[in-house]
Every structure is written in C-alpha cells, then in structure tokens.
Design a protein around this motif. Sequence first.
Motif, PDB file in Angstrom:
ATOM      1  N   SER A 155      -8.497   6.203 -10.770  1.00 44.02           N
ATOM      2  CA  SER A 155      -7.156   6.029 -11.345  1.00 44.02           C
ATOM      3  C   SER A 155      -6.024   5.925 -10.320  1.00 44.02           C
ATOM      4  O   SER A 155      -5.029   5.256 -10.582  1.00 44.02           O
ATOM      5  N   LEU A 156      -6.181   6.575  -9.180  1.00 46.83           N
ATOM      6  CA  LEU A 156      -5.036   6.650  -8.259  1.00 46.83           C
ATOM      7  C   LEU A 156      -4.807   5.357  -7.474  1.00 46.83           C
ATOM      8  O   LEU A 156      -3.823   5.239  -6.761  1.00 46.83           O
ATOM      9  N   HIS A 157      -5.692   4.395  -7.614  1.00 42.57           N
ATOM     10  CA  HIS A 157      -5.499   3.086  -6.961  1.00 42.57           C
ATOM     11  C   HIS A 157      -4.545   2.211  -7.794  1.00 42.57           C
ATOM     12  O   HIS A 157      -4.197   1.123  -7.400  1.00 42.57           O
ATOM     13  N   TRP A 158      -4.161   2.726  -8.975  1.00 43.16           N
ATOM     14  CA  TRP A 158      -3.321   1.971  -9.909  1.00 43.16           C
ATOM     15  C   TRP A 158      -1.865   2.249  -9.565  1.00 43.16           C
ATOM     16  O   TRP A 158      -1.380   3.356  -9.746  1.00 43.16           O
ATOM     17  N   LEU A 159      -1.161   1.252  -9.042  1.00 44.84           N
ATOM     18  CA  LEU A 159       0.226   1.457  -8.604  1.00 44.84           C
ATOM     19  C   LEU A 159       1.162   1.647  -9.796  1.00 44.84           C
ATOM     20  O   LEU A 159       0.924   1.079 -10.869  1.00 44.84           O
ATOM     21  N   SER A 160       2.247   2.378  -9.549  1.00 44.44           N
ATOM     22  CA  SER A 160       3.209   2.597 -10.645  1.00 44.44           C
ATOM     23  C   SER A 160       4.001   1.329 -10.928  1.00 44.44           C
ATOM     24  O   SER A 160       4.529   1.145 -12.017  1.00 44.44           O
ATOM     25  N   LYS A 161       4.128   0.468  -9.918  1.00 45.30           N
ATOM     26  CA  LYS A 161       4.819  -0.810 -10.141  1.00 45.30           C
ATOM     27  C   LYS A 161       4.483  -1.789  -9.024  1.00 45.30           C
ATOM     28  O   LYS A 161       3.975  -1.394  -7.974  1.00 45.30           O
ATOM     29  N   TYR A 181      -2.985  -9.055  -2.858  1.00 46.48           N
ATOM     30  CA  TYR A 181      -2.651  -9.251  -1.445  1.00 46.48           C
ATOM     31  C   TYR A 181      -3.672 -10.108  -0.725  1.00 46.48           C
ATOM     32  O   TYR A 181      -3.787 -10.042   0.499  1.00 46.48           O
ATOM     33  N   THR A 182      -4.395 -10.904  -1.475  1.00 45.26           N
ATOM     34  CA  THR A 182      -5.406 -11.796  -0.894  1.00 45.26           C
ATOM     35  C   THR A 182      -4.790 -12.672   0.205  1.00 45.26           C
ATOM     36  O   THR A 182      -3.949 -13.518  -0.064  1.00 45.26           O
ATOM     37  N   GLY A 183      -5.191 -12.438   1.449  1.00 40.27           N
ATOM     38  CA  GLY A 183      -4.811 -13.347   2.542  1.00 40.27           C
ATOM     39  C   GLY A 183      -3.353 -13.280   2.959  1.00 40.27           C
ATOM     40  O   GLY A 183      -2.892 -14.141   3.681  1.00 40.27           O
ATOM     41  N   ASN A 184      -2.591 -12.299   2.547  1.00 40.25           N
ATOM     42  CA  ASN A 184      -1.193 -12.226   2.986  1.00 40.25           C
ATOM     43  C   ASN A 184      -0.881 -10.793   3.429  1.00 40.25           C
ATOM     44  O   ASN A 184      -0.734  -9.881   2.614  1.00 40.25           O
ATOM     45  N   GLU A 185      -0.792 -10.632   4.729  1.00 39.03           N
ATOM     46  CA  GLU A 185      -0.610  -9.285   5.292  1.00 39.03           C
ATOM     47  C   GLU A 185       0.707  -8.636   4.865  1.00 39.03           C
ATOM     48  O   GLU A 185       0.791  -7.424   4.723  1.00 39.03           O
ATOM     49  N   LYS A 186       1.735  -9.459   4.648  1.00 37.79           N
ATOM     50  CA  LYS A 186       3.035  -8.883   4.261  1.00 37.79           C
ATOM     51  C   LYS A 186       2.944  -8.296   2.841  1.00 37.79           C
ATOM     52  O   LYS A 186       3.541  -7.261   2.537  1.00 37.79           O
ATOM     53  N   VAL A 187       2.221  -9.010   1.992  1.00 39.66           N
ATOM     54  CA  VAL A 187       2.031  -8.493   0.625  1.00 39.66           C
ATOM     55  C   VAL A 187       1.215  -7.196   0.700  1.00 39.66           C
ATOM     56  O   VAL A 187       1.539  -6.198   0.042  1.00 39.66           O
ATOM     57  N   LEU A 188       0.199  -7.245   1.536  1.00 37.51           N
ATOM     58  CA  LEU A 188      -0.634  -6.045   1.713  1.00 37.51           C
ATOM     59  C   LEU A 188       0.231  -4.853   2.161  1.00 37.51           C
ATOM     60  O   LEU A 188       0.106  -3.743   1.638  1.00 37.51           O
ATOM     61  N   GLU A 189       1.126  -5.097   3.107  1.00 35.50           N
ATOM     62  CA  GLU A 189       1.996  -4.016   3.590  1.00 35.50           C
ATOM     63  C   GLU A 189       2.879  -3.462   2.470  1.00 35.50           C
ATOM     64  O   GLU A 189       3.107  -2.265   2.375  1.00 35.50           O
ATOM     65  N   ALA A 190       3.375  -4.371   1.625  1.00 38.81           N
ATOM     66  CA  ALA A 190       4.235  -3.925   0.524  1.00 38.81           C
ATOM     67  C   ALA A 190       3.434  -3.085  -0.477  1.00 38.81           C
ATOM     68  O   ALA A 190       3.907  -2.043  -0.967  1.00 38.81           O
ATOM     69  N   TYR A 191       2.211  -3.510  -0.754  1.00 39.70           N
ATOM     70  CA  TYR A 191       1.347  -2.725  -1.658  1.00 39.70           C
ATOM     71  C   TYR A 191       1.065  -1.357  -1.034  1.00 39.70           C
ATOM     72  O   TYR A 191       1.084  -0.326  -1.710  1.00 39.70           O
ATOM     73  N   SER A 192       0.803  -1.374   0.258  1.00 40.02           N
ATOM     74  CA  SER A 192       0.479  -0.129   0.956  1.00 40.02           C
ATOM     75  C   SER A 192       1.659   0.856   0.866  1.00 40.02           C
ATOM     76  O   SER A 192       1.465   2.054   0.589  1.00 40.02           O
ATOM     77  N   ALA A 193       2.871   0.331   1.079  1.00 36.19           N
ATOM     78  CA  ALA A 193       4.060   1.203   1.012  1.00 36.19           C
ATOM     79  C   ALA A 193       4.212   1.786  -0.393  1.00 36.19           C
ATOM     80  O   ALA A 193       4.531   2.973  -0.563  1.00 36.19           O
ATOM     81  N   ASP A 198       3.640   6.331  -4.201  1.00 37.65           N
ATOM     82  CA  ASP A 198       3.025   6.856  -5.430  1.00 37.65           C
ATOM     83  C   ASP A 198       2.195   8.102  -5.147  1.00 37.65           C
ATOM     84  O   ASP A 198       2.207   9.073  -5.917  1.00 37.65           O
ATOM     85  N   MET A 199       1.441   8.063  -4.050  1.00 33.02           N
ATOM     86  CA  MET A 199       0.606   9.229  -3.707  1.00 33.02           C
ATOM     87  C   MET A 199       1.486  10.448  -3.441  1.00 33.02           C
ATOM     88  O   MET A 199       1.170  11.569  -3.833  1.00 33.02           O
ATOM     89  N   PHE A 262       3.583 -12.835 -11.552  1.00 31.90           N
ATOM     90  CA  PHE A 262       2.539 -11.901 -11.996  1.00 31.90           C
ATOM     91  C   PHE A 262       1.734 -11.371 -10.807  1.00 31.90           C
ATOM     92  O   PHE A 262       1.309 -12.140  -9.942  1.00 31.90           O
ATOM     93  N   ASN A 263       1.512 -10.089 -10.789  1.00 32.62           N
ATOM     94  CA  ASN A 263       0.650  -9.468  -9.772  1.00 32.62           C
ATOM     95  C   ASN A 263      -0.145  -8.320 -10.372  1.00 32.62           C
ATOM     96  O   ASN A 263       0.307  -7.688 -11.326  1.00 32.62           O
ATOM     97  N   VAL A 264      -1.294  -8.072  -9.782  1.00 35.95           N
ATOM     98  CA  VAL A 264      -2.136  -6.979 -10.276  1.00 35.95           C
ATOM     99  C   VAL A 264      -1.825  -5.718  -9.465  1.00 35.95           C
ATOM    100  O   VAL A 264      -1.927  -5.731  -8.236  1.00 35.95           O
ATOM    101  N   PRO A 265      -1.466  -4.623 -10.140  1.00 38.94           N
ATOM    102  CA  PRO A 265      -1.004  -3.423  -9.420  1.00 38.94           C
ATOM    103  C   PRO A 265      -2.127  -2.501  -8.940  1.00 38.94           C
ATOM    104  O   PRO A 265      -2.095  -1.294  -9.181  1.00 38.94           O
ATOM    105  N   ILE A 266      -3.121  -3.084  -8.300  1.00 34.70           N
ATOM    106  CA  ILE A 266      -4.263  -2.274  -7.849  1.00 34.70           C
ATOM    107  C   ILE A 266      -4.342  -2.344  -6.322  1.00 34.70           C
ATOM    108  O   ILE A 266      -4.250  -3.418  -5.747  1.00 34.70           O
ATOM    109  N   TYR A 267      -4.522  -1.179  -5.693  1.00 31.06           N
ATOM    110  CA  TYR A 267      -4.526  -1.141  -4.227  1.00 31.06           C
ATOM    111  C   TYR A 267      -5.663  -0.254  -3.721  1.00 31.06           C
ATOM    112  O   TYR A 267      -5.854   0.854  -4.213  1.00 31.06           O
ATOM    113  N   LEU A 268      -6.382  -0.755  -2.733  1.00 31.37           N
ATOM    114  CA  LEU A 268      -7.429   0.064  -2.108  1.00 31.37           C
ATOM    115  C   LEU A 268      -6.900   0.604  -0.789  1.00 31.37           C
ATOM    116  O   LEU A 268      -6.561  -0.157   0.111  1.00 31.37           O
TER     117      LEU A 268
END
Length: 362
Positions: A155-161, A181-193, A198-199, A262-268
């Motif tokens: 459950s905790l991989h599910w981002l709040s937004k 964030y497929t293939g885009n490091e900047k998107v990945l960084e934003a998801y990570s932040a 959220d954590m 549209f984006n999927v709010p899931i982050y590993l």
Amino acid sequence: MADVQTKNMAESYPVNGGNGPNSYAQNSCYQKEVVDGAKGMITKAIAEKFDIGNPLLDCPNLIRIADFGCSTGPNTFISVQNIIEAIELKHKSTQQNSKTLEFHVFFNDLTSNDFNTLFMSLPPSREYFAAGVPGSFHGRVFPKATLHIAHSSNSLHWLSKIPEEVLDRNSLAWSGKKVHYTGNEKVLEAYSAQFKNDMKTFLSARALEIVSGGVILFFVGGCEDGFLASQTCSSMQFGLLASCLVEMAELGMISEEKVESFNVPIYLTSPKELKEVIETNAEFSIERMENFVPYKNPEMPDCQMLSTHLRVVIEGLISEHFGTEIVEGLFERYTKKMEENYFVFDMKYRQEFVIFVCLKRK
Ligand SMILES: C[S@@+](CC[C@H](N)C(=O)[O-])C[C@H]1O[C@@H](n2cnc3c(N)ncnc32)[C@H](O)[C@@H]1O
C-alpha cells in the motif's frame, strides 16, 4: 494544467470493491504472494522486537493492531492472523502466559474503500474484535498512543497525489504522453520527492498513534539502489499502458489532453532512499530492514491476469479521468500490447522486490 489529478486523488479512487470478476478481492494473488512471503519475517520480528511485558506498552491484556491500506480482503485477514499467531507464540514462550490476551484489530483504508465487502468477508472463526477506520494513512486516524502494532502491505507505494510538475507542460518533469516515470529521470525525481513526503507524513502520524515500545511492520515495493528505476518491468508495463492510451487518442476515442494529464500514482522506492527517509523521523528506530522476492516470477507471465490485476487497482482512476466507457477497450488493448511486447518480461528487467521494515517507537 488544473486537473483532477492534482487533488488528493488517492482519496477518491479506491481499488475495485465487491467480489465480482473484476474485484480486488478476486484479483490480488500477486499481493498475496507478498503477504505469504511476509509470514516468517513477521513471526521473527515480533518474537525479537515486540516486548509484551514492557510496562511502557501499557497493554495489560489488550493488544491493538492496525492494518493500514487493508482494501477489501482477503489478504488483510491473512496478515492480521499472522501477526496474532506471532504474538501468541511469543506470549506462550514468556513468563506472562497466565493472562489471556485479547486483540482489537483496526482495518484502515480510504473512506471510499468498500468496507462492506471487507466486513462481510471477516473470517467467522476470528479471535479478535474488528473495526473499520476510514481515512488516509498520510494523516492521523487514531487517538494518541493507542496502537501496539501497525502493519501495512502492498500500500505505501501508492502516492497521495501526482506531483504538480509532472502535469505542468512548462516543467522539465512534464510526463507528456507517458503515464509513469518510464524513461524520464526528471519525472522519476518528482515521484521520488512525493514518495518521501508521503512517507514522512505516514511516519509522523504513526509516531503519535503508536505507544512507546510498539512496532510498525511494513512491506513496500522496491528496486535496487542505483538501478534505473524507469527500466523495471513494472514501469515498462506502464509504458505499454501509455501507448494504448496514445493509440486510443489517435483513433479519437479520448483526447490527447486527457492522456497528457493522466499519470499513475505508483512509485517503487529503493532500500537506500527508504532508509534515509525513515531516519528523518527521530521517533522510530530501524530494527530490521530486508529485501525479498516473494513473486513466483514465471518465465511466461499470463498477460490477461496481469492486465486484470492492474485494472482492479486503477480502474477507478481511469474511469474518473477518461470515463467508464473506455475501460473495457483499454484493458483489452493493454493485454494484447503486453503479449506483443513480451521483452518487458525479460529477467533483466524484473528488478522489483519487496522491502520489509520493522520500526520500533522509541
Ligand atoms: C493494493 S491494495 C493492498 C491491500 C492489502 N494490504 C493487500 O496486501 O492485499 C492497496 C490499498 O491501499 C489503499 N490506500 C492507498 N492510499 C491510501 C491512503 N493514503 N490511506 C489509506 N489507504 C490507502 C488503497 O485504497 C488500497 O485498498
């Protein structure tokens, strides 16, 4: 860029309820692999880290357990049972076994979760008192110092937004027609932040709710530190989902703008990142942290099954954003797309694992 996804989307679109063919209850065997794989770790962590006799715990004979992000079942019942068995085992092996323990179990999920299905599926032979607790686990959902054990799986991989910059055309982190964030490091960084934020809110809330000496046991999806997260099998599958949406836009079934917003709010996360974020919270000590791969990982995955498993988790989001009428066609397309792009299941991309964390409230 004002869009439905910039609000707290997780609050509004839960996994599919009920018990039908496209329900979470009927399509959560991958998540069950995690729950089953977790049993030994839960037993060991409770035996070694949960001191029932500790007076600070303030639990003469009543243990309060909460499962955060329980969904509709049945996996949550297995997790809870595993925790209770582990406590009883520990209790029997200590000197305090003269007192009989009672268990109060709180099932937490978003207010929009199908709690009716959850309650109707409660195991009839359960040896605990059950209660539902609606509300986001990114905020407080329990009174101060009332929980002895907090648990969460899948459950905790599910981002709040979705981070705002990901939906902003003028940002380097704009995801465009990608949905992850497929293939885009900047998107990945934003998801990570967003994940880190959220954590932090999750842990701050639990720090107030868990008694001193109480523990959190959680299981969250991850991938190797330093591995290009956007090239994991799961992220590449989201790449395929995006290409289905793009095709549907080209056919005039949905608008391009809708795809772009549209984006999927899931982050590993990664073990390193997770450890760092946990360490920002001074109220918990990390008692155990380990990675494991519970997935059977068949060489030839069943694309229909994978498609349905994703559908039951994000159908609400898709319907809200694009309309319910596209759901059937989208997931048919997605199944076919995976079958045509089997390379995404190559073992070199299957880098996902689960991170188990046991924290103790100081
Ligand atoms: C994939 S299900 C996992 C269910 C169950 N724990 C299992 O292992 O099968 C994820 C659940 O987390 C819930 N969830 C996501 N974000 C949440 C939040 N902020 N607060 C509470 N629940 C949340 C979802 O509604 C969903 O039911």
